[in-house]
Design a protein around this motif. Structure first.
Motif: not given
Length: 63
Positions: A5-8, A26-31, A35-38, A41-47
């Motif tokens: 997944a990618r974030v705009d 821990n795949v998606i974390k708040l920066n 104040k956006i998510v990060a 990508e190495a752990r995201c499975k793209g579900c």
């Protein structure tokens, strides 16, 4: 083959809905500073669960 997944960043409001929806911790974390998510990508499975849950349509899994 997984497509992470990618974030705009312009659309993300940092609401954290995607963080609570993602089945992998821990795949998606708040920066907190930006104040956006990060996404790790190495752990995201793209579900795509985060894409469906995002109220701002700020995430996608297309290549």
């Amino acid at each position: 083959m997984y497509v992470a997944a990618r974030v705009d960043n312009d659309k993300c409001s940092g609401c954290k809905v995607c963080i609570f929806t993602c089945p992998d911790p821990n795949v998606i974390k708040l920066n907190k500073e930006a104040k956006i998510v990060a996404i790790n990508e190495a752990r995201c499975k793209g579900c795509g669960l985060c894409v469906v849950a995002c109220p701002k349509k700020a995430l996608n899994v297309s290549s």
